[in-house]
Design an enzyme around this catalytic site. Sequence first.
Site, PDB file in Angstrom:
ATOM      1  N   CYS A 487     -33.527 -45.886  56.535  1.00  0.00           N
ATOM      2  CA  CYS A 487     -32.354 -45.606  55.722  1.00  0.00           C
ATOM      3  C   CYS A 487     -31.240 -45.197  56.677  1.00  0.00           C
ATOM      4  CB  CYS A 487     -32.642 -44.543  54.663  1.00  0.00           C
ATOM      5  SG  CYS A 487     -32.969 -42.915  55.339  1.00  0.00           S
ATOM      6  N   HIS A 669     -24.641 -38.397  52.404  1.00  0.00           N
ATOM      7  CA  HIS A 669     -25.804 -39.173  51.960  1.00  0.00           C
ATOM      8  C   HIS A 669     -25.939 -38.995  50.455  1.00  0.00           C
ATOM      9  CE1 HIS A 669     -29.952 -40.503  51.426  1.00  0.00           C
ATOM     10  NE2 HIS A 669     -29.964 -40.948  52.672  1.00  0.00           N
TER      11      HIS A 669
END
Length: 750
Positions: A487, A669
């Site tokens: 990620c 995020h």
Amino acid sequence: MKDKIFGVLQRVGRSFMLPIAILPVAGLLLGLGSSFTNTTTIETYGLQWLLGDKTILHALLVIMNAVGSAIFDNLPLIFAVGVAIGMAKKEKEVSALSAVIAYFVMNVSINAMLKISGKILADGSIAKDVLDGTITSVCGIQSLQMGVFGGIIVGLGVAALHNRFYKIELPNALSFFGGTRFVPIISTVVYLFVGILMYFIWPTVQNGIYALGGVVTGTGYFGTLLFGIIKRALIPFGLHHVFYMPFWQTAVGGTMEVAGHMVEGGQNIFFAQLADSANITHFSADATRYFSGEFIFMIFGLPGAALAMYKCAKPEKKKQAGSLLLSATLACMFTGITEPLEFSFLFVAPALFAVQVVLAGSAYMIAHILNIAVGLTFSGGLLDFFLFGILQGNEKTSWMLVIPVGIVYFLLYYFIFSFLIKKFDFKTPGREDDDTETKLYTKADVNARKAARDTKASDDKATVDELSQTISRGLGGKANISDVDCCATRLRITVIDPEKVNDALLKSTGASGVVHKGQGVQIIYGPRVTVIKSDLEDYLASVTEEHFEDDAAENNTACADEAKNENAASATDSKTEDSSTASDKAQEAADTKEPTSTVIISSPMTGVAADLSTAPDEAFASKMMGDGAVVTPEEGVVVAPEDGTVLFVFDTKHALGFTTDSGIGMIIHVGIDTVKLEGKGFDVQVEAGQKVNKGDVLMKLDLDYLKANAPSVTTPVICTELKDNQKIRLITDGPIKAGEPLYAVDTYEK
């Protein structure tokens, strides 16, 4: 870019080889079946008692003929499946099934469009105003005559869809249809529309194909020469299959009506005439112009070159060179495999290969001029020459002319090669220096030399490989790694046995932390993780099983050392307790000092702010990736927290890197495990390198979708590169609006 295109073309060429590999078998069945059921042949050799009508062998040969014809009749479907398999990276069987489905869907869609437009009438007949040959039966479906191109369009397209979607994860309600099951679904949908599109554009494409074929066919014998030269010149690059296949299998190589059917492609025309040989006076040399000349230089010409190399060999190396050249010559003559000889020219004397290209190209032209019409399945060896030349009779193939022309070419190759080898002292087999092994070179040697040049990599690359090797060992070796992903900040690995993972070894690679979730291992590297992932995948793809075992052994040793270290550490815990307490007190004293400077970081969204330790994710909560705070959004807008620059936007859009004008590096995020959403629910408004002001919109969120499909929408807002003398101080704990102070970055004296 050039290397990338070259690599893709090589893959495409290799993918063609799978369906092409069936042609020799199909041609053999068709050749034997046609030859020995031909009434003239049976009567000529007095074989009515063995091969006449109603005999067992006659029935078997009729079946063989039908089977061979079936393969050639369905080549588009075979190419669709073969190309999809060849181009798919993994799970190739799924791409094969998807290609079959897509092929039928595309042709059924075209059929529906033809009916809607009135080109196919209600009774199934074709309208009178439709040009002959443009509509044909494809596996029982009336569709446009796309030939092998139709199969290639399906194969390449399905492979692209497969490589993109075979790992896709769908929302929980649809999870059954995710992964490889999604590929035939998306292929069906896409090729429904491709079929509709083909109805409109294929007639134009077909005109272009005819025009391309006209460049060769319209220039007569010169066009044949040009074709031969280009095909042989592409041999070293492995791209000759991409070049010649359209001439063999599509309208580029011409069209002809055979037995009441319109046939496209030189090879297809030959085999259609072969199946109807009783009604053919002479096979079409215009169709066989793309391969008949190969018999001249493969059976005669290249053996002449081999004899020249043998004669020019040093006396003490003649015996060794002779045995090597003889085996290569026999392979060339009987099977048409020219690689050992041709690559020896290319490797030691490119000038000789240039001569071979010109002579071979002229052989194609000479065969065309002399009306030689000998077909082949794969290459111009003696087996195909016997089946499709001699057995079919000189009246239909003019095969006898190959022999005198071949003798002339044998002499041309022999004398030209002998002259050039002696004149320029080319190091052909048997003429090498005394310290050099006598051998024949192949494409593998060329690739090995290229690889050796490429291996002169920089020190940086070596470091990257070493890093990947250490990560692999830390994960228990290649055999223990099931899947690699990442990620925005962490490497996500699925392992087979979590017990084999060595956290200490992984942390030694620069990871700030390791998180375990069952068989999932997350290694925290920060924004550089995408490069680490790419290098690790390259390393895992190239390493051998032997290295895998070494990795596992080293990992076991490292685990044992770690256990020893832990035991030693536990023995000294009581001794260090007092000193650690003293250290804590010293830190508390330092915290009472006033910071020398403070930077305020504002909230990028409206919602509820909280300490980072409350994040519903161990990696964030334990501050492995940096310190900061979390905000649980209540509005679907993310804005710039301060004036600064967007460093990067992750490809799945769920996270972005940001640096303030004051020099604070950050990551925003959005949500937890939102990387799995693959960009759904995110609408990014900026791009990497873009300057923004505080309050400018960075991205818009579909909060309803994110809440329904992500474990949490709580958003970590972290500083990734704090210095040792910098600390985070939370300012707001509770409701907060975008642009209001979230936390402070305090800097103290060192």
